[in-house]
Design an enzyme around this catalytic site. Structure first.
Site, PDB file in Angstrom:
ATOM      1  N   GLU A  23      33.300  -3.536  11.777  1.00 35.84           N
ATOM      2  CA  GLU A  23      33.955  -4.155  12.940  1.00 35.84           C
ATOM      3  C   GLU A  23      33.306  -3.533  14.167  1.00 35.84           C
ATOM      4  O   GLU A  23      33.571  -2.373  14.488  1.00 35.84           O
ATOM      5  CB  GLU A  23      35.461  -3.846  12.937  1.00 35.84           C
ATOM      6  CG  GLU A  23      36.232  -4.474  11.805  1.00 35.84           C
ATOM      7  CD  GLU A  23      36.467  -5.960  11.992  1.00 35.84           C
ATOM      8  OE1 GLU A  23      36.071  -6.499  13.056  1.00 35.84           O
ATOM      9  OE2 GLU A  23      37.025  -6.583  11.092  1.00 35.84           O
ATOM     10  N   LYS A  62      38.542   9.152   9.058  1.00 41.57           N
ATOM     11  CA  LYS A  62      37.819   9.967  10.055  1.00 41.57           C
ATOM     12  C   LYS A  62      38.018   9.318  11.424  1.00 41.57           C
ATOM     13  O   LYS A  62      37.400   8.306  11.742  1.00 41.57           O
ATOM     14  CB  LYS A  62      36.329  10.019   9.660  1.00 41.57           C
ATOM     15  CG  LYS A  62      35.327  10.204  10.799  1.00 41.57           C
ATOM     16  CD  LYS A  62      35.280  11.625  11.318  1.00 41.57           C
ATOM     17  CE  LYS A  62      34.214  11.748  12.411  1.00 41.57           C
ATOM     18  NZ  LYS A  62      34.675  11.229  13.726  1.00 41.57           N
ATOM     19  N   CYS A 109      37.447  -3.952  22.062  1.00 42.70           N
ATOM     20  CA  CYS A 109      36.336  -4.693  21.444  1.00 42.70           C
ATOM     21  C   CYS A 109      36.399  -6.169  21.811  1.00 42.70           C
ATOM     22  O   CYS A 109      35.378  -6.826  21.907  1.00 42.70           O
ATOM     23  CB  CYS A 109      36.364  -4.505  19.923  1.00 42.70           C
ATOM     24  SG  CYS A 109      37.925  -4.984  19.170  1.00 42.70           S
ATOM     25  N   GLU A 136      27.184  -4.583  25.797  1.00 39.03           N
ATOM     26  CA  GLU A 136      28.602  -4.242  25.846  1.00 39.03           C
ATOM     27  C   GLU A 136      28.778  -3.013  26.754  1.00 39.03           C
ATOM     28  O   GLU A 136      28.188  -1.961  26.489  1.00 39.03           O
ATOM     29  CB  GLU A 136      29.133  -3.920  24.447  1.00 39.03           C
ATOM     30  CG  GLU A 136      30.631  -3.644  24.448  1.00 39.03           C
ATOM     31  CD  GLU A 136      31.161  -3.166  23.099  1.00 39.03           C
ATOM     32  OE1 GLU A 136      30.499  -2.344  22.453  1.00 39.03           O
ATOM     33  OE2 GLU A 136      32.249  -3.624  22.706  1.00 39.03           O
TER      34      GLU A 136
END
Ligand code: NAD
Length: 490
Positions: free
Chosen positions: A255, A181, A289, A388
């Site tokens: 992750e 997905k 990331c 973040e």
């Protein structure tokens, strides 16, 4: 360019024929209308993967036979590298040179690497003694590994094909089947993977690709026939995926995001470190990331280093992602740009100094561009330092000594990566061993040996990927104990 669901080896439209628009970040124009998988489509994809896992040829093949097909898939990706790289550049807004030379090349390498790794993986045997029913026996215990069954692989938008293959490489190489997905913001190259898999001869149902919004992902992770989930995305979504997985105790790897520190010591090669820091935060427009979004710098060299860093930033070529010379493209969407800008305006309103950026460039005129931004004199407790941003924003903090540097680096709930810039090996090792991060790079950024563990500590994730870590995740170890030493025919 396929825009339909890939289920059971063929493309088909979604049950209710619902679609969502995919917008090209550089032009703000619609690139495609892509199918939204409803609950029934998700169930069909899982069913196709289930049948292929339970009664198809794939799990029963040996690793060598699987590797032959997977390598043909990698060949297919390489043959279409330019086309896929251009599509990814249009879909994500990343520079085409980065897409073709890095991401698409890595996608093919990911598949080849795990096909070979699964082939080379040896099983272990242990020998011991035991007594049973009055007889002295010798035991040989072997650890056999079998595929888990059906994997759900959910990926974000920032490096779609690289992340898709990083997960489905080990999933498929170890004999599992999967439902992939991709993100609703950049689904196109993942959909193209269906075509490439079919051409390579992957049996129907082994790889299924479903597109849609968050609800499609939620339906997938909640499906009782999914055996394991590999999720890459934000911390908040990761939490809900883990909660969903707990219902039927699915194996899960996460992750997630990061807020990685760049520690620059006074003994560093300042010019090279400035180039490295600039790349670590502004590559992919900070939408990575492992972006080194917090600069921690020795107070004594701060002015000199910041001057060098600003010089590096001024040289970044901003432009059309499809231009081979472009190094820096637009952000993924209008709302993401607004979110990034909100962090910056909030920090500046609270007293932070804007060293560069903080606004939309005058050129290109269209597209969700946002200038590389550096914030100095910032409150260490501010949102821009703690959360973040996933955009091109670097915050600057100064440290007094090594101890202070380590404390500041570790003052975060994240723990994905960290960067140390120093010429002293003793310092590099001392600091690397005390940083609470899953990956530490010394005098470099994001170089990868695919055998090493990739992943984060703390809220940056759960589990590791790469080499044997991925192979172990995607397989169930089974102990088989055999006895010998007493021969009834003797
Ligand atoms: P996101 O969490 O919003 O979405 C990720 C994927 O999850 C998408 O495909 C989305 O459709 C799907 N999703 C949304 N809601 C869901 C639900 N309830 N259940 C199941 N699936 C659902 O993340 P994003 O904005 O696409 O990506 C950015 C994030 O990804 C950043 O935090 C970044 O750090 C992280 N990331 C991590 C890594 C890593 O390897 N650690 C790599 C790349 C990106």
């Amino acid at each position: 360019m396929p825009t339909d669901l890939f289920i059971g080896g063929a493309y088909r439209s979604a049950a209710h024929n619902a679609r969502f628009p995919v917008i090209e970040p550089a032009t703000e124009r619609e690139l495609a209308q892509v199918a939204i998988a409803a609950e029934q489509d998700v169930a069909d994809a899982v069913e196709a993967a289930r049948v292929a896992a339970d009664s198809g040829p794939w799990p029963a093949m040996n690793a060598e036979a699987r590797a032959r097909i997977l390598n043909r898939m990698a060949d297919g990706i390489e043959r279409r590298a330019k086309e896929l790289g251009t599509l990814e550049a249009r879909d994500v807004g990343k520079p085409v040179s980065e897409c073709v030379n890095h991401d698409i090349a890595r996608a093919a390498k990911n598949i080849r690497f795990f096909a070979a790794a699964a082939e080379a993986w040896t099983q272990e045997a242990s020998f011991s003694d035991a007594k049973f029913l009055g007889a002295d026996l010798k035991l040989m215990s072997v650890t056999a590994r079998s595929p888990l069954g059906v994997g759900a692989i959910i990926i974000p938008w920032n490096s779609p094909l690289m992340l898709a293959t990083w997960n489905l490489g080990p999933c498929l190489a170890t004999g599992n089947t999967c439902v992939l997905k991709p993100s609703e913001l950049a689904p196109l190259t993942s959909l193209a993977l269906g075509e490439i898999a079919a051409e390579a001869g992957l049996p129907p149902g082994v790889l299924n690709v479903i597109t849609g919004l968050g609800a499609t992902g939620a339906a997938l992770v909640n499906h009782p026939d999914v055996d394991a989930i590999a999720f890459t995305g934000g911390v908040g979504t990761g939490r809900s995926v883990m909660a969903a997985a707990s219902g039927s105790l699915k194996r899960v790897t996460l992750e997630l995001g990061g807020k990685s520190p760049n520690l620059v010591f006074s003994d560093a090669d300042l010019k090279r470190s400035a180039a490295g820091v600039a790349r670590s935060i502004f590559r992919s427009q900070g939408q990575s990331c492992v972006a080194g979004s917090r600069l921690l710098i020795d107070r004594r060299i701060a002015d000199e280093f910041l001057a060098l860093l600003l010089e590096q930033v001024s040289k970044i070529r901003i432009g059309d992602p499809l231009d081979a010379a472009t190094e820096y493209g637009p952000l993924i969407s209008a709302s993401h740009r607004e979110r990034v800008h909100a962090f910056v305006t909030e920090a500046v309103a609270a007293g932070a100094t804007l060293l560069c950026g903080g606004s939309v460039p005058s050129k290109p005129e269209r597209g969700y561009y946002y200038l590389p931004t550096i914030l100095d004199n910032i409150d260490e407790k501010s949102r821009a330092v703690c959360e973040e941003i996933f955009g091109p924003v670097l915050t600057v903090q100064r440290f007094d000594d090594e101890e202070d540097a380590i404390a500041k680096a570790n003052a975060t709930r994240f723990g994905l990566s960290a960067y140390i810039w120093t010429t002293r090996i003793e310092r590099a090792l001392r600091v690397a061993n005390r940083l609470k991060a899953g990956m530490v790079w010394v005098n470099s950024f994001f170089l990868r040996d695919l055998r090493t563990p990739f992943g984060g500590a703390r809220q940056s994730g759960l589990g590791r990927q790469g080499g044997r870590y991925s192979l172990e995740f995607w397989t169930e170890p089974r102990m088989i104990c055999m006895t010998y030493g007493e021969d009834s025919h003797g």
